[in-house]
Motif scaffolding. Structure first.
Motif, PDB file in Angstrom:
ATOM      1  N   ALA A  79       0.861  -1.176   0.000  1.00  0.00           N
ATOM      2  CA  ALA A  79       0.000   0.000   0.000  1.00  0.00           C
ATOM      3  C   ALA A  79       0.902   1.231   0.000  1.00  0.00           C
ATOM      4  CB  ALA A  79      -0.890  -0.004   1.237  1.00  0.00           C
ATOM      5  N   LEU A  80       0.645   2.134  -0.927  1.00  0.00           N
ATOM      6  CA  LEU A  80       1.419   3.382  -0.995  1.00  0.00           C
ATOM      7  C   LEU A  80       0.478   4.537  -0.718  1.00  0.00           C
ATOM      8  CD1 LEU A  80       3.263   2.773  -4.397  1.00  0.00           C
ATOM      9  CD2 LEU A  80       4.201   2.414  -2.130  1.00  0.00           C
ATOM     10  N   ARG A  81       1.057   5.689  -0.432  1.00  0.00           N
ATOM     11  CA  ARG A  81       0.258   6.900  -0.377  1.00  0.00           C
ATOM     12  C   ARG A  81       0.284   7.535  -1.769  1.00  0.00           C
ATOM     13  NH1 ARG A  81       2.392   9.892   4.778  1.00  0.00           N
ATOM     14  NH2 ARG A  81       1.112   8.730   6.232  1.00  0.00           N
ATOM     15  N   THR A  84       3.385   9.321  -2.354  1.00  0.00           N
ATOM     16  CA  THR A  84       4.559   8.498  -2.622  1.00  0.00           C
ATOM     17  C   THR A  84       4.521   7.979  -4.050  1.00  0.00           C
ATOM     18  OG1 THR A  84       4.552   7.861  -0.304  1.00  0.00           O
ATOM     19  CG2 THR A  84       5.879   6.520  -1.785  1.00  0.00           C
TER      20      THR A  84
ATOM     21  N   VAL B 345      -4.270   0.938   6.450  1.00  0.00           N
ATOM     22  CA  VAL B 345      -4.408   1.611   5.149  1.00  0.00           C
ATOM     23  C   VAL B 345      -5.617   2.545   5.180  1.00  0.00           C
ATOM     24  CG1 VAL B 345      -4.988   1.261   2.721  1.00  0.00           C
ATOM     25  CG2 VAL B 345      -3.256  -0.157   3.786  1.00  0.00           C
ATOM     26  N   ILE B 346      -6.727   2.031   5.744  1.00  0.00           N
ATOM     27  CA  ILE B 346      -7.945   2.844   5.783  1.00  0.00           C
ATOM     28  C   ILE B 346      -7.758   4.061   6.694  1.00  0.00           C
ATOM     29  CG2 ILE B 346     -10.363   2.827   6.522  1.00  0.00           C
ATOM     30  CD1 ILE B 346     -10.478  -0.058   5.469  1.00  0.00           C
ATOM     31  N   ASP B 348      -4.989   5.566   7.330  1.00  0.00           N
ATOM     32  CA  ASP B 348      -3.813   6.380   7.008  1.00  0.00           C
ATOM     33  C   ASP B 348      -4.159   7.814   6.596  1.00  0.00           C
ATOM     34  OD1 ASP B 348      -0.905   6.672   6.494  1.00  0.00           O
ATOM     35  OD2 ASP B 348      -1.614   7.016   4.453  1.00  0.00           O
ATOM     36  N   ARG B 349      -5.179   7.973   5.757  1.00  0.00           N
ATOM     37  CA  ARG B 349      -5.495   9.321   5.261  1.00  0.00           C
ATOM     38  C   ARG B 349      -5.827  10.282   6.417  1.00  0.00           C
ATOM     39  NH1 ARG B 349      -3.439  11.955   1.235  1.00  0.00           N
ATOM     40  NH2 ARG B 349      -2.745  10.050   0.301  1.00  0.00           N
ATOM     41  N   TYR B 352      -2.793  10.957   8.421  1.00  0.00           N
ATOM     42  CA  TYR B 352      -1.859  11.787   7.673  1.00  0.00           C
ATOM     43  C   TYR B 352      -2.236  13.261   7.808  1.00  0.00           C
ATOM     44  CZ  TYR B 352       0.916  13.317   3.624  1.00  0.00           C
ATOM     45  OH  TYR B 352       1.810  13.939   2.806  1.00  0.00           O
ATOM     46  N   LEU B 356       0.301  12.158  11.307  1.00  0.00           N
ATOM     47  CA  LEU B 356       0.795  10.818  11.661  1.00  0.00           C
ATOM     48  C   LEU B 356       0.683   9.913  10.444  1.00  0.00           C
ATOM     49  CD1 LEU B 356      -0.926  10.528  15.127  1.00  0.00           C
ATOM     50  CD2 LEU B 356       1.461  11.023  14.663  1.00  0.00           C
ATOM     51  N   GLN B 357       0.707   8.613  10.675  1.00  0.00           N
ATOM     52  CA  GLN B 357       0.525   7.680   9.571  1.00  0.00           C
ATOM     53  C   GLN B 357      -0.292   6.476  10.021  1.00  0.00           C
ATOM     54  OE1 GLN B 357       3.630   4.675   9.161  1.00  0.00           O
ATOM     55  NE2 GLN B 357       5.096   6.340   9.380  1.00  0.00           N
ATOM     56  N   GLY B 358      -0.740   5.689   9.051  1.00  0.00           N
ATOM     57  CA  GLY B 358      -1.651   4.578   9.322  1.00  0.00           C
ATOM     58  C   GLY B 358      -1.137   3.587  10.337  1.00  0.00           C
ATOM     59  N   ARG B 359       0.176   3.399  10.376  1.00  0.00           N
ATOM     60  CA  ARG B 359       0.726   2.425  11.315  1.00  0.00           C
ATOM     61  C   ARG B 359       0.489   2.853  12.766  1.00  0.00           C
ATOM     62  NH1 ARG B 359       4.887   2.461   7.686  1.00  0.00           N
ATOM     63  NH2 ARG B 359       5.097   0.587   6.446  1.00  0.00           N
ATOM     64  N   GLU B 382       7.561   3.266  11.137  1.00  0.00           N
ATOM     65  CA  GLU B 382       8.937   3.257  10.623  1.00  0.00           C
ATOM     66  C   GLU B 382       9.643   4.598  10.694  1.00  0.00           C
ATOM     67  OE1 GLU B 382       9.735   1.367   6.962  1.00  0.00           O
ATOM     68  OE2 GLU B 382       8.850  -0.533   7.579  1.00  0.00           O
ATOM     69  N   SER B 460       8.184   8.963   2.565  1.00  0.00           N
ATOM     70  CA  SER B 460       7.369   8.088   1.751  1.00  0.00           C
ATOM     71  C   SER B 460       6.536   7.245   2.687  1.00  0.00           C
ATOM     72  CB  SER B 460       8.249   7.183   0.898  1.00  0.00           C
ATOM     73  OG  SER B 460       9.020   6.347   1.730  1.00  0.00           O
ATOM     74  N   PHE B 461       5.473   6.694   2.162  1.00  0.00           N
ATOM     75  CA  PHE B 461       4.691   5.761   2.956  1.00  0.00           C
ATOM     76  C   PHE B 461       4.474   4.507   2.143  1.00  0.00           C
ATOM     77  CE2 PHE B 461       0.676   3.833   4.225  1.00  0.00           C
ATOM     78  CZ  PHE B 461       0.915   3.621   5.569  1.00  0.00           C
ATOM     79  N   VAL B 462       4.966   3.403   2.659  1.00  0.00           N
ATOM     80  CA  VAL B 462       4.741   2.123   2.001  1.00  0.00           C
ATOM     81  C   VAL B 462       4.510   1.087   3.082  1.00  0.00           C
ATOM     82  CG1 VAL B 462       7.246   1.780   1.824  1.00  0.00           C
ATOM     83  CG2 VAL B 462       5.725   0.352   0.496  1.00  0.00           C
ATOM     84  N   MET B 463       3.494   0.268   2.887  1.00  0.00           N
ATOM     85  CA  MET B 463       3.185  -0.734   3.911  1.00  0.00           C
ATOM     86  C   MET B 463       2.883  -2.072   3.250  1.00  0.00           C
ATOM     87  SD  MET B 463       0.792  -0.204   7.126  1.00  0.00           S
ATOM     88  CE  MET B 463      -0.655  -0.339   6.183  1.00  0.00           C
TER      89      MET B 463
END
Lengths: 97, 642
Positions: A79-81, A84, B345-346, B348-349, B352, B356-359, B382, B460-463
């Motif tokens: 999953a990316l933003r 990103t 993921v849901i 995260d927005r 953000y 912050l971030q989804g994690r 991370e 960046s954000f990757v999960m």
């Protein structure tokens, strides 16, 4: 770290003819090849560790409820933003290959 | 077999050499997240494992004994799941330090077991090359082999073993397939010869802050791997149909958020409704055992210490065990099934927007039970700035220790009337308002932090979204057991000590007739000393004493007020704590007190964990002062308004 210096951009700087494509512009199920990561190294590292490297093939498989891309790379689902995905320069795979 | 006669005759042996001679081999288990690493660890060690923390940090260290054939024991250490060794996260740092033998009380490992999810072999093998540089015996575990075959993939694992120069075992750790092969490897590991220099810093060869060499290193490693994987005739598996089907619901534009909300509601329901009978049970157990013990002890200071001090104090904390276990049961199921990543993921927005971030979703959700495990769970965030921001706001989540305080004050001061027809009463509304207050403070704080102290460069954000899997009862059961042990150890140490200190403070200075009246005791004097500071909030010295004692843990104030009023009104038992509170506290002051508890960081364990997780006093002191400031001004404003 200087964000704007070319050195902080990762990958080859070869421009694609006909303008640059970003991963965020690619429709679902269209496999593309990653050309360059427009992020400073700290931001790029999580991508690199997960196999998102220049030359790899990426395919957006679905969109999250918030409109962020979910892509498949080497069988991993990532999953990316949107932000990103817009830093990832890609090119379409030519039909010949 | 080593020659024992030389050991006996050689007087010049150093202590480390002696240690090497006597210890059993130590094997490190590493792998990327979601590769089935901990499942394999549990398969191999079962109940013969113990949890501790690595020195200086709160990363949990799992070490277990593996009983190999022929009475041979080896030690297996389960390292955190990592994608690399760049030490970008605390987990990566710990993993690197253990592999390089840089951790106190833990010798450098004698062998490595690297487990990977072979359905996505190429990216998972990125860890292989740095591990091989350690030049110690290495076993590559190709986990989820069954899934690879089911989905039409294949691999010549013997060729892969040859090309990489490691031993290879195919497993399905969830059902225990192939685990014998891992044990066979473990049984052959010998203790590393002493005197051979440790492979210093071989894992950190990817330079940080130097962008071009880093990507080159990764690309070179990847090209090499692609060739290896190709020559080992790896055929990628087809798409995971079941995961795809589930994602089309859980990540659906409409259903996704609805399922997410349902999950959050169920988790909350479980903590606050379903846990209640269990907590009542624990309460009954503590009360009856206390009464039984009281009947066996003769009247005097010792009985007072054991019953009023230790039993009541430690008991008031143990009562939260069911709640915490139920929370971890749900979190375990959500995590092991793969849903938690989708929830992140849901979320995260929204996260953000706040900065912050989804994690951060998982730690913040855990924060509703207890901030301590929540702060530890934030290690999966991370980005270091995001992690700091997350753990800074975690104590604003209404943890279960606030509930007894809220319950007491709301029951005493808020009438039972209806606010919104049959749906919402005044009391529930006040409780909801307090939850909302916490969330609002968290949002504003995160927003401010990310624009000042923790301003981030565009990152960046990757999960990873792991495939959905059925959680194993065994893994979750073992984790719950760990949680209980850790929680009880805490109750048995910190809280135990604090309750004894408190009790002593109520007993001195002694008068001829025994312990002094509470207002003359050392504790009462402390309350009177701070009374001028809290007078503007409408609190008297009794509440002051409660605020001081609740520094240990929030819920302690209930017991303390009980003690103070109990001692004062010893002649009239019929007056309940609620009634006495109503007599001593005005409604505005009670609301002020509620607001104070919504904001203040009244929990020394949280402060201690913050210090360890941030590596210094700067963040915990800042956090404590900031939250105290909010609490004081919030309470002051509340008193003026109402």
């Amino acid at each position: 770290m200087g964000l704007d210096t070319p050195k902080s951009m990762l990958g080859s700087r070869n421009e694609e003819p006909g303008g640059e494509l970003r991963l965020g512009d690619i429709p679902l199920s269209q496999t593309v090849e990653l050309v360059r990561i427009d992020l400073p190294s700290e931001g790029a590292e999580p991508l690199l560790e997960r196999g998102v490297l220049p030359g790899c093939q990426i395919c957006p498989v679905r969109s999250s409820p918030t409109g962020d891309p979910i892509v498949s790379v080497d069988g991993s689902l990532l999953a990316l933003r949107r932000e990103t995905a817009d830093c990832l320069c890609v090119r379409l795979l030519s039909d010949a290959s | 077999m080593r020659d024992l006669s030389t050991k006996a005759g050689d007087a010049t042996l150093t202590s480390t050499q002696v240690e090497n001679e006597s210890r059993s081999p130590l094997i490190a288990l590493i792998g990327p997240p979601n590769s089935g690493k901990t499942t394999l660890f549990n398969r191999l060690t079962g109940l013969r494992q113990k949890v501790a923390n690595y020195p200086g940090v709160t990363v949990e260290k799992y070490v277990g004994q593996v009983q190999c054939d022929s009475e041979r024991n080896v030690e297996l250490v389960d390292l955190p799941g990592v994608h690399g060794f760049s030490a970008r996260t605390l987990d990566e740092q710990v993993t690197r330090d253990v592999l390089e033998g840089q951790v106190e009380d833990l010798p450098a490992p004698d062998a490595v077991v690297l487990i990977v999810d072979c359905t996505r072999l190429e990216s998972q093998l990125m860890l292989v090359e740095p591990v091989l540089k350690l030049e110690i015996p290495t076993l590559l575990v190709l986990n989820m082999w069954d899934e690879l075959e089911e989905r039409g993939g294949s691999l010549n694992e013997l060729e892969l073993a040859d090309l990489l120069g490691v031993e290879v075992v195919k497993t399905n750790a969830r059902v225990g397939l192939g685990v014998e092969g891992v044990k066979e490897f473990l049984s052959q590991v010998e203790v590393r010869e002493s005197g051979v220099p440790l492979p210093e810093h071989v894992l950190s060869n990817v330079p940080r802050g130097v962008p071009l060499p880093m990507i080159d290193a990764f690309t070179a490693r990847r090209r090499h791997l692609d060739k290896v994987v190709d020559r080992a005739s790896f055929v990628s598996p087809g798409p995971a149909e079941s995961t795809n089907a589930l994602d089309s619901v859980f990540l659906h534009r409409t259903w996704g958020p609805l399922v997410f909300l349902a999950v959050v509601v169920v988790v909350f329901q479980s903590i606050f409704t379903w846990a209640v009978p269990l907590m009542d049970g624990v309460d009954l157990l503590i009360t009856t055992s206390g009464e039984w013990l009281a009947s066996r002890l003769s009247d005097g200071w010792f009985r007072s210490l054991v019953i009023d001090g230790v039993w009541a104090g430690v008991g008031s904390v143990i009562i939260f065990l069911p709640q915490i276990l139920i929370l971890f049961l749900f979190l375990g199921i959500l995590e092991d099934s793969g849903y938690m990543a989708r929830a992140a993921v849901i979320a995260d927005r929204v996260m953000y927007r706040v900065g912050l971030q989804g994690r951060a979703f998982l730690p913040l959700l855990s924060g509703y039970a207890c901030a301590i495990p929540a702060i530890l769970a934030a290690r999966t965030v991370e980005d270091e700035r995001d992690r700091l921001a997350t753990i800074f706001i975690t104590p604003f989540m209404t943890c279960s220790a606030r509930l007894p305080v809220y319950a007491l004050l709301i029951a005493a001061f808020i009438p039972e009337g209806r606010l919104l027809g049959p749906f919402l009463g005044y009391r529930a509304a006040v409780l909801l308002g307090l939850y909302g207050l916490g969330i609002a403070a968290a949002v504003v704080t995160a927003f401010l932090l990310k624009r000042t102290l923790l301003r981030a460069q565009p990152g960046s954000f990757v999960m990873d979204l792991p495939s959905y899997r059925l959680p194993s009862a065994r893994s979750i059961g073992l984790r719950l057991l760990d949680r209980s042990k850790i929680f009880l150890r805490r109750a048995g140490s910190i809280i135990f000590a604090v309750t004894i200190v408190l009790w002593v403070l109520t007993q001195f200075p002694r008068t001829d007739a025994g312990p002094p009246p509470i207002e003359d005791s050392a504790l009462g004097r402390i309350g009177q000393t701070i009374e001028p500071a809290i007078e503007p909030l409408g609190f008297d010295w009794r509440i002051g004493v409660g605020l001081v004692t609740s520094l240990a843990a929030r819920e302690v104030i209930v017991g303390t007020l009980g003690t103070i009023y109990g001692v004062e009104d010893a002649t009239d038992d019929s007056i309940t704590l609620q009634e006495t509170l109503r007599r001593d506290l005005t409604l505005p002051a009670a609301i002020g007190l509620l607001v104070f508890f919504a904001f203040a960081l009244q929990c020394m364990s949280t402060v201690a964990v913050m210090r360890r997780e941030t590596g210094g006093w700067k963040w915990p002191i800042l956090q404590f002062s900031y939250m105290l400031f909010l609490a004081y001004s919030g309470a002051f404003i509340a008193v003026q308004i109402f």
